[in-house]
Enzyme design. Sequence first.
Site, PDB file in Angstrom:
ATOM      1  N   TYR A 101       0.827  -1.207   0.000  1.00  0.00           N
ATOM      2  CA  TYR A 101       0.000   0.000   0.000  1.00  0.00           C
ATOM      3  C   TYR A 101       0.861   1.257   0.000  1.00  0.00           C
ATOM      4  O   TYR A 101       0.737   2.093  -0.887  1.00  0.00           O
ATOM      5  CB  TYR A 101      -0.909  -0.015   1.226  1.00  0.00           C
ATOM      6  CG  TYR A 101      -1.924   1.101   1.260  1.00  0.00           C
ATOM      7  CD1 TYR A 101      -2.944   1.160   0.311  1.00  0.00           C
ATOM      8  CD2 TYR A 101      -1.874   2.090   2.240  1.00  0.00           C
ATOM      9  CE1 TYR A 101      -3.884   2.173   0.335  1.00  0.00           C
ATOM     10  CE2 TYR A 101      -2.816   3.105   2.275  1.00  0.00           C
ATOM     11  CZ  TYR A 101      -3.819   3.140   1.318  1.00  0.00           C
ATOM     12  OH  TYR A 101      -4.751   4.148   1.356  1.00  0.00           O
ATOM     13  N   ARG A 115     -10.715  -0.807  10.598  1.00  0.00           N
ATOM     14  CA  ARG A 115     -10.057   0.420  11.024  1.00  0.00           C
ATOM     15  C   ARG A 115     -10.519   0.774  12.430  1.00  0.00           C
ATOM     16  O   ARG A 115     -11.567   0.351  12.896  1.00  0.00           O
ATOM     17  CB  ARG A 115     -10.324   1.544  10.031  1.00  0.00           C
ATOM     18  CG  ARG A 115      -9.317   1.447   8.903  1.00  0.00           C
ATOM     19  CD  ARG A 115      -9.436   2.558   7.932  1.00  0.00           C
ATOM     20  NE  ARG A 115     -10.430   2.270   6.907  1.00  0.00           N
ATOM     21  CZ  ARG A 115     -10.497   2.944   5.776  1.00  0.00           C
ATOM     22  NH1 ARG A 115      -9.665   3.921   5.534  1.00  0.00           N
ATOM     23  NH2 ARG A 115     -11.401   2.636   4.875  1.00  0.00           N
ATOM     24  N   VAL A 150     -11.678   3.344  14.210  1.00  0.00           N
ATOM     25  CA  VAL A 150     -12.919   4.004  14.644  1.00  0.00           C
ATOM     26  C   VAL A 150     -14.094   3.036  14.518  1.00  0.00           C
ATOM     27  O   VAL A 150     -14.856   2.822  15.467  1.00  0.00           O
ATOM     28  CB  VAL A 150     -13.185   5.300  13.834  1.00  0.00           C
ATOM     29  CG1 VAL A 150     -14.499   5.925  14.240  1.00  0.00           C
ATOM     30  CG2 VAL A 150     -12.051   6.283  14.022  1.00  0.00           C
ATOM     31  N   GLY A 175      -0.687   1.324  22.418  1.00  0.00           N
ATOM     32  CA  GLY A 175      -1.856   2.161  22.729  1.00  0.00           C
ATOM     33  C   GLY A 175      -1.486   3.639  22.767  1.00  0.00           C
ATOM     34  O   GLY A 175      -2.360   4.500  22.778  1.00  0.00           O
TER      35      GLY A 175
HETATM   36  O1  LIG Z   1      -8.925  -2.613  16.584  1.00  0.00           O
HETATM   37  C1  LIG Z   1      -7.996  -1.834  16.408  1.00  0.00           C
HETATM   38  C2  LIG Z   1      -7.608  -1.387  15.131  1.00  0.00           C
HETATM   39  C3  LIG Z   1      -6.543  -0.534  15.026  1.00  0.00           C
HETATM   40  N1  LIG Z   1      -5.884  -0.095  16.121  1.00  0.00           N
HETATM   41  C4  LIG Z   1      -4.763   0.866  16.005  1.00  0.00           C
HETATM   42  O2  LIG Z   1      -5.307   2.074  15.512  1.00  0.00           O
HETATM   43  C5  LIG Z   1      -4.361   2.730  14.704  1.00  0.00           C
HETATM   44  C6  LIG Z   1      -5.024   3.112  13.401  1.00  0.00           C
HETATM   45  O3  LIG Z   1      -5.250   1.952  12.644  1.00  0.00           O
HETATM   46  P1  LIG Z   1      -6.204   1.936  11.368  1.00  0.00           P
HETATM   47  O4  LIG Z   1      -6.283   0.545  10.912  1.00  0.00           O
HETATM   48  O5  LIG Z   1      -7.499   2.619  11.665  1.00  0.00           O
HETATM   49  O6  LIG Z   1      -5.488   2.874  10.293  1.00  0.00           O
HETATM   50  P2  LIG Z   1      -3.966   3.094   9.901  1.00  0.00           P
HETATM   51  O7  LIG Z   1      -3.566   4.411  10.462  1.00  0.00           O
HETATM   52  O8  LIG Z   1      -3.129   1.931  10.242  1.00  0.00           O
HETATM   53  O9  LIG Z   1      -4.092   3.155   8.338  1.00  0.00           O
HETATM   54  C7  LIG Z   1      -4.796   4.233   7.780  1.00  0.00           C
HETATM   55  O10 LIG Z   1      -3.857   5.156   7.409  1.00  0.00           O
HETATM   56  C8  LIG Z   1      -4.194   6.200   6.553  1.00  0.00           C
HETATM   57  C9  LIG Z   1      -5.023   5.750   5.407  1.00  0.00           C
HETATM   58  O11 LIG Z   1      -4.513   6.227   4.198  1.00  0.00           O
HETATM   59  C10 LIG Z   1      -5.171   4.292   5.356  1.00  0.00           C
HETATM   60  O12 LIG Z   1      -6.021   3.999   4.305  1.00  0.00           O
HETATM   61  C11 LIG Z   1      -5.702   3.815   6.649  1.00  0.00           C
HETATM   62  O13 LIG Z   1      -5.975   2.490   6.643  1.00  0.00           O
HETATM   63  C12 LIG Z   1      -3.181   1.791  14.573  1.00  0.00           C
HETATM   64  O14 LIG Z   1      -2.152   2.213  15.409  1.00  0.00           O
HETATM   65  C13 LIG Z   1      -3.693   0.440  15.036  1.00  0.00           C
HETATM   66  O15 LIG Z   1      -2.687  -0.292  15.673  1.00  0.00           O
HETATM   67  C14 LIG Z   1      -6.251  -0.524  17.385  1.00  0.00           C
HETATM   68  O16 LIG Z   1      -5.660  -0.137  18.384  1.00  0.00           O
HETATM   69  N2  LIG Z   1      -7.286  -1.391  17.484  1.00  0.00           N
END
Ligand SMILES: O=c1ccn([C@@H]2O[C@H](COP(=O)(O)OP(=O)(O)O[C@H]3OC[C@@H](O)[C@H](O)[C@H]3O)[C@@H](O)[C@H]2O)c(=O)[nH]1
Length: 586
Positions: A176, A217, A219, A238
């Site tokens: 990606y 994701r 949220v 965290g």
């Molecule tokens: O259940 C979860 C899911 C995710 N997370 C954490 O939350 C953070 C955000 O994770 P997400 O999966 O929502 O998104 P990411 O930041 O990794 O990727 C994002 O980045 C920018 C966009 O361009 C991407 O398309 C999007 O997926 C990460 O640090 C992840 O470890 C949790 O703590 N618990």
Amino acid sequence: MAADSSNGNHQTKTKPPPLPSPLRFSKFFQSNMRILITGGAGFIGSHLVDRLMENEKNEIIVADNYFTGSKDNLKKWIGHPRFELIRHDVTEPLLVEVDQIYHLACPASPIFYKYNPVKTIKTNVIGTLNMLGLAKRVGARILLTSTSEVYGDPLEHPQPETYWGNVNPIGVRSCYDEGKRVAETLMFDYHRQHGLEIRIARIFNTYGPRMNIDDGRVVSNFIAQALRGEPLTVQAPGTQTRSFCYVSDLVDGLIRLMEGQNTGPINLGNPGEFTMLELAETVKELIKPDVEIKMVENTPDDPRQRKPDITKAKEVLGWEPKVKLRDDANVWIGIRLGCIARETVASSQGLVSDFIRNHQSSANLDAFSQAIEKKLQRNCVINLLLALANSSQRRNLLQELFADIALEVDDRAKGLTQYVSFAFKVHSILRLRSKNWELLETFYSFPKCFLYGSPTDIFVIELIDQLQKLKEEPVLLHYPSKIKVLQELRMTTTRLEVCLYSFASPGSPMYPARAVCHAAWESLDILYPVGRYPRHLISLFFRLLYPWYWPSSCWNFVVFCFKPIFYSLLKFIFSSWGKLAKPKSS
Ligand SMILES: O=c1ccn([C@@H]2O[C@H](COP(=O)(O)OP(=O)(O)O[C@H]3OC[C@@H](O)[C@H](O)[C@H]3O)[C@@H](O)[C@H]2O)c(=O)[nH]1
């Protein structure tokens, strides 16, 4: 430090850009702007479609392979004359005549883009090449939605566009982030080599309605987990941070970028930064205070911090996000409960929480409307509505709210009466609580009105659709009994009138029961009094077929005919009087 030219600030052009379609310059026929949106059935894409469709000068073509997108997100536009939906994978060439291309197509959630990494990188590289080829052929301007992931695990914080990033080229996220980096390279090479008009947006974490509940994701994960009463899974440690931008703000930024003169890359994101633990606490507090927060193992290469530096967006686009996560989390949760519940019920995985079962299931619309009504009475939603900064946010909120409720109605004939009464309740409450009409009026210009080209609103359209489709006597009787509210709210439309005529006219294909006929006539009387409305003659003709309407019809007709004569007489007298009273000039 890199030279500016490598950051897209002073690009050199070796060729003039290809000419746009000759129709653009035609003198007598100004054609609509034809816009292709790849990935338009996805979360951000569908919001972009909604916003672009608001402009009647736009024709939208969406190309999507539905890997993560869904037709459901676009269902209100399907069949619209200015809208076209094509099932197409951007890794294959596409030949269409367009003026602008928003190239969004690519799975964006980590679990989806890691699912088939080879396909992800193909989408980013071959997909972008195909779209650039198309842009070159037809002289279109092309916008690529790149990502904050091009900064990798950033060592500079917050991240300006000039930062080159810290990306693992062989990691599990590379399909990606490296894919998007190549896509950016291709964009600039086409720009330099072929003079193509390009725009690049680097999108930071975005959230809002239509996010897939299972897209993994953070949220959507936290909200779904809280609703299901499951522990919120915070990935270790965290303390990693993200900055969340509401989708309406983002779409606004994308359109400004496309319309502006700067190629980018430009960061589009909300600088409000949260740790994942903070986000979990917020969701817990808002949805289910007794839910547990559980620390789980993280995935490789997860960026430890992320926050956009949006100085460039402010300067060159005059853009900055308006919705704050904290305020908007309330709104978002409020408005998305219905959809999340619907998806959860539909997937019937036995995970539906009591809350959803009691208030949100399609079988229990009444309970749902009561719950929302209570919410409105508790000033929760209304305060949020009033707090929202601009009318389009309020409009989006209400639109989502009502669309959810409308969609909840499975047994439509039975449910509609409840929906109608709910809609009216909401209106009455809003009317009572709202001090200024201006606020209320912003609610009525829903985008769906463009379907019909008149300043009407989604309620009227939805209700008319249902009336015409269902023709159920209880619905037909219920609706006209509430119709006076429409008049007070200035929500009457020709389409509504035609619909009512169809129920009121004897001999029409939907010749209704006498009670319905009466109700329709009464509504017509309230909304479009005979004599004052241009179609009074048709009305009079139909009414004359009903002897019990003769006295009022004839009286109204006489008044109608007499009024203009009386007023022109008055005008004549006054003007003659004025002339007589004036002293004659030499
Ligand atoms: O259940 C979860 C899911 C995710 N997370 C954490 O939350 C953070 C955000 O994770 P997400 O999966 O929502 O998104 P990411 O930041 O990794 O990727 C994002 O980045 C920018 C966009 O361009 C991407 O398309 C999007 O997926 C990460 O640090 C992840 O470890 C949790 O703590 N618990």
